[in-house]
Design an enzyme around this catalytic site. Structure first.
Site, PDB file in Angstrom:
ATOM      1  N   GLU A 185      15.258  37.612  12.069  1.00 27.09           N
ATOM      2  CA  GLU A 185      16.105  37.214  10.698  1.00 27.09           C
ATOM      3  C   GLU A 185      15.567  36.757   9.215  1.00 27.09           C
ATOM      4  OE1 GLU A 185      19.349  35.331  12.650  1.00 27.09           O
ATOM      5  OE2 GLU A 185      19.391  36.741  14.286  1.00 27.09           O
ATOM      6  N   GLU A 288      19.251  41.717  18.956  1.00 26.04           N
ATOM      7  CA  GLU A 288      19.711  40.855  19.736  1.00 26.04           C
ATOM      8  C   GLU A 288      21.028  41.044  19.173  1.00 26.04           C
ATOM      9  OE1 GLU A 288      18.168  36.866  17.702  1.00 26.04           O
ATOM     10  OE2 GLU A 288      19.951  36.577  17.315  1.00 26.04           O
TER      11      GLU A 288
END
Length: 558
Positions: A185, A288
């Site tokens: 991320e 995710e």
């Protein structure tokens, strides 16, 4: 129905079907669907069937396919940080996922910072064990270089990335089960990357040499690359993709935080950015996602999760739910007292799963799901019904309302009860400031209604019924939002008091609360804008001197 009417309907259906077949590059939306893609998992093939993964163009969209060239979808779980939950890497757990859950993928989240690989390189051994267990249990396995803090993958703490991927690819050369996720991320935290094209350029500069390293060694494995704003900007990658035909881009979302979207033009919406990416020639993988807020708390927001999964499944986008662990948070699949090793029977019982875990297990399998407190199978939720043009909650849902991601209070419960929006635990959890000006201290709700039309042009009042078991004091401030009016602070909270409530025939008490355009600058601006007067979201700040109350018939009037 008459024969002529039936014939007319059949003719219309044929015409519609013909039109649909000639529309190019069409992605299926969540809010216009019948949710038929939540049931069934025929494309969820194990490596023994799917073989080597590849990205191919199907109906104009880049799609994950198996070795035979047919679409394949991966559905499974992501671990939490292996430095915190290493014991989940055991053969019984992986067998439970593969056989009982029917998952065909497991994601191994190897955090780099936060006491992870950078300071504790031994966590790599858990990754290697996890790869071996995944292969033995016939699953694809995502090797996740889980960078999150700091937010720039080029930071010195991540300098071991090339060495790591080089070593793993040496241990498993061109193995069909392996998928490499190069950066979890990227984000703007701690000197991170900006949420724009320049930020993506930094991520691309980091990822490209690793892609080249793997390819130069003969590894044809699928590669996934994260993107700015916590992997919610695959659109940026679509505009400037990595030069590799087997690289795709991740999207991360949490159903309580990230709303669905019917458009591909909203750069502040993760689903919209996925639509843009698909329509501009790259493939996307949801490596995710969670059923809670992005914090892992509050929820689970299963109706919103249904909308997201319908969109992903309909567009053959693979996904991994976060997370397979027993951390005491809503997003966890296992209860906090559940053993990470399910034991010799290789099954976690329903009682050992959280509600989120029960839900995700059913969605991986593509079946209706049941919970101990709701033994009858829960059918997929239909699209929200806004045919009334306002929030009436008559469809049995919360019609989008949930805890806002920035709410200072997240512990209150929100549900549809008796076709109204019921809020529980307000006073107990501190959402009880009744002043006109300090509404910021109270719980904050939001209801994203993208794709539905609530036109407020020329309107002057926002009214709502406040229903309580007994007369109480209530304070509510509101911020309607449109495409062009994102935020303007309310002028004040509007209040109703005990003496405003009237007894109802069902034993409850009801008062009507009225917010004017002078109480909410955003409302005034949207109602006066003839070119953009559609409310797309509503934010409410709720304070109450009692624990429980319900809202109903939230509507704009002239």
């Amino acid at each position: 129905m008459t024969k002529n009417a039936k014939r007319t309907l059949i003719t219309l259906a044929v015409i519609i079907a013909m039109v649909i077949t000639i529309i190019p590059n069409a992605t299926v939306t969540a809010t216009s669907s019948d949710y038929s893609h939540l049931i069934g998992n025929s494309d969820v093939k194990k490596p023994s069937v799917g073989g080597k993964l590849q990205i191919l163009a199907k109906n104009g969209t880049m799609t994950l396919c198996g070795e035979d060239g047919n679409p394949i979808q991966l559905r499974g779980m992501s671990t939490h940080g292996l430095q915190w939950f290493p014991k989940v890497v055991n053969t019984n757990a992986f067998s439970a996922l593969s056989n009982d859950w029917e998952a065909n993928v497991i994601r191994l989240a190897m955090y780099i910072g936060e006491d992870g690989y950078a300071t504790n390189p031994s966590v790599k051994q858990e990754v290697i064990k996890g790869i071996d267990y995944a292969i033995a249990n016939n699953m694809y396995v995502i090797v996740d270089w889980h960078m999150i803090n700091p937010g720039n993958p080029n930071d010195n703490i991540y300098s071991g990335a090339q060495s790591f991927f080089n070593e793993i690819s040496d241990l498993y050369p061109n193995n069909k089960n392996l998928i490499y996720e190069l950066c979890n991320e990227p984000n703007d935290g701690s000197g991170g990357v900006s949420n724009d094209a320049a930020g993506w350029a930094q991520v691309k500069a980091y990822a490209t040499p690793i892609v080249e390293l793997l390819r130069n060694k003969g590894n044809e494995n699928l590669i996934i690359v994260g993107n700015p704003f916590w992997s919610q900007r695959p659109d940026l990658a679509a505009d400037n993709p990595i030069d590799d035909n087997n690289t795709m881009y991740s999207v991360h979302f949490y159903s309580g935080t990230n709303p669905v979207s019917d458009v591909e033009t909203d750069r502040n919406n993760a689903m919209s950015n996925v639509k843009y990416a698909l329509e501009h020639g790259v493939a996307v993988f949801a490596t995710e996602w969670g059923t809670s807020l992005a914090t892992g708390t509050t929820g689970p927001y299963l109706e919103k999760a249904d909308a997201w999964l319908e969109f992903l499944n309909a567009n053959n986008i693979s996904w991994c739910n976060f997370s397979l662990c027993n951390k005491n948070e809503v997003a966890s699949a296992l209860n906090s007292t559940t053993n990470l090793d399910p034991g010799y029977d290789k099954v976690w019982t329903d009682a050992e799963l959280t509600k989120s875990g029960q839900y995700v297990r059913a969605r991986i399998k593509g079946v209706y799901y049941a919970t101990p407190d709701e033994p009858e199978p829960n059918k997929p939720q239909p699209p929200l019904d806004f045919s009334s043009g306002f929030w009436d909650f008559n469809d049995g849902t919360t019609q989008g309302f949930g805890i806002n991601a920035d709410s200072p209070i997240t512990s209150i419960m929100i549900q549809n009860a008796n076709n109204a929006l019921e809020l529980s635990g307000l006073n107990t959890h501190g959402s009880n400031d009744l002043s006109e000006g300090n509404f910021w201290a109270n719980a904050r709700l939001s209801a994203d209604v993208w794709g539905h039309s609530i036109n407020v042009y020329g309107f002057t009042k926002l009214t709502m019924d406040v229903i309580s078991p007994s007369p109480t004091n209530v304070s509510i401030a509101a911020i309607p939002q449109s495409n062009s009016c994102g935020w303007a602070n309310p002028t004040r909270a509007v209040r109703v008091f005990k003496n405003n409530f009237v007894a109802q025939s069902d034993g409850t008490y009801k008062a009507t609360l009225t917010i004017s355009v002078d109480d909410s600058p955003n409302f005034k601006a949207i109602a006066a804008d003839s070119t953009d007067s559609i409310v797309r979201n509503m934010i409410l700040f709720i304070g109450s001197s009692s624990d429980n109350l319900s809202l109903d018939n939230i509507k704009f009037t002239k």
